[in-house]
Write a protein that holds these residues in place. Structure first.
Motif, PDB file in Angstrom:
ATOM      1  N   ASP A  69       0.754  -0.967   0.058  1.00  9.23           N
ATOM      2  CA  ASP A  69       0.161  -0.021   0.064  1.00  9.23           C
ATOM      3  C   ASP A  69       0.744   1.397  -0.088  1.00  9.23           C
ATOM      4  OD1 ASP A  69      -1.723   2.046   0.326  1.00  9.23           O
ATOM      5  OD2 ASP A  69      -2.835   1.099   2.054  1.00  9.23           O
ATOM      6  N   ASN A  70       1.113   1.599  -1.002  1.00 16.06           N
ATOM      7  CA  ASN A  70       2.150   2.838  -1.432  1.00 16.06           C
ATOM      8  C   ASN A  70       3.507   2.022  -1.107  1.00 16.06           C
ATOM      9  OD1 ASN A  70       0.523   4.913  -2.267  1.00 16.06           O
ATOM     10  ND2 ASN A  70      -0.082   5.289  -0.013  1.00 16.06           N
ATOM     11  N   LEU A  71       4.222   2.471  -0.203  1.00 15.61           N
ATOM     12  CA  LEU A  71       5.763   2.150   0.167  1.00 15.61           C
ATOM     13  C   LEU A  71       5.719   1.012   1.159  1.00 15.61           C
ATOM     14  CD1 LEU A  71       7.691   5.192  -0.502  1.00 15.61           C
ATOM     15  CD2 LEU A  71       7.233   3.290  -1.990  1.00 15.61           C
ATOM     16  N   THR A  72       4.402   0.795   1.754  1.00 13.19           N
ATOM     17  CA  THR A  72       4.399  -0.034   2.861  1.00 13.19           C
ATOM     18  C   THR A  72       4.098  -1.473   2.517  1.00 13.19           C
ATOM     19  OG1 THR A  72       3.717   1.790   4.373  1.00 13.19           O
ATOM     20  CG2 THR A  72       3.151  -0.172   5.226  1.00 13.19           C
TER      21      THR A  72
ATOM     22  N   SER B 143     -10.365  -1.202  -1.336  1.00  7.99           N
ATOM     23  CA  SER B 143      -9.318  -0.432  -1.283  1.00  7.99           C
ATOM     24  C   SER B 143     -10.064   0.882  -2.368  1.00  7.99           C
ATOM     25  CB  SER B 143      -8.061  -0.696  -1.570  1.00  7.99           C
ATOM     26  OG  SER B 143      -6.912   0.261  -1.587  1.00  7.99           O
TER      27      SER B 143
ATOM     28  N   PHE C 256     -10.658   4.706  -1.462  1.00  6.88           N
ATOM     29  CA  PHE C 256     -10.173   5.933  -2.362  1.00  6.88           C
ATOM     30  C   PHE C 256     -11.286   6.809  -2.735  1.00  6.88           C
ATOM     31  CE2 PHE C 256      -8.586   7.708  -6.197  1.00  6.88           C
ATOM     32  CZ  PHE C 256      -7.177   8.296  -5.838  1.00  6.88           C
TER      33      PHE C 256
END
Length: 92
Positions: free
Chosen positions: A6-9, A27, A31
């Motif tokens: 999730d993005n950079l995680t 998700s 959004f």
């Protein structure tokens, strides 16, 4: 095993492919909700890009008789859920 980001995680590793499509739709809807809560859509354009992978092998379905057509039908239903979320918030 590939991670789910999730993005950079990294949120999951390895990915549970049997629940991935449901989580994609959830998700995407979240959004859309965040965008809709932000005000006038013309003031804040957005891009929602969703990559469905369940038409590739292995196919994940709710029944053991699953075939390619059932998988595509499930993807169509998921896309309908996302489009429905856009329409319900006046963004479609």
């Amino acid at each position: 095993p590939l991670p789910l980001f999730d993005n950079l995680t990294i949120v999951e590793q390895p990915i549970d492919l049997s629940t991935l499509q449901t989580r994609y739709v959830a998700s995407a809807t979240e959004f859309i909700d965040r965008h809709a809560a932000g005000g006038n859509r013309s003031d804040a354009p957005f891009l929602l890009q969703v990559h469905f992978g369940h038409v590739h092998v292995p196919m994940f379905c709710d029944t053991p008789e699953c075939d390619f057509g059932m998988t595509v039908s499930g993807m169509d239903s998921d896309i309908g859920g996302i489009v429905g979320a856009l329409d319900a918030r006046g963004l479609g």
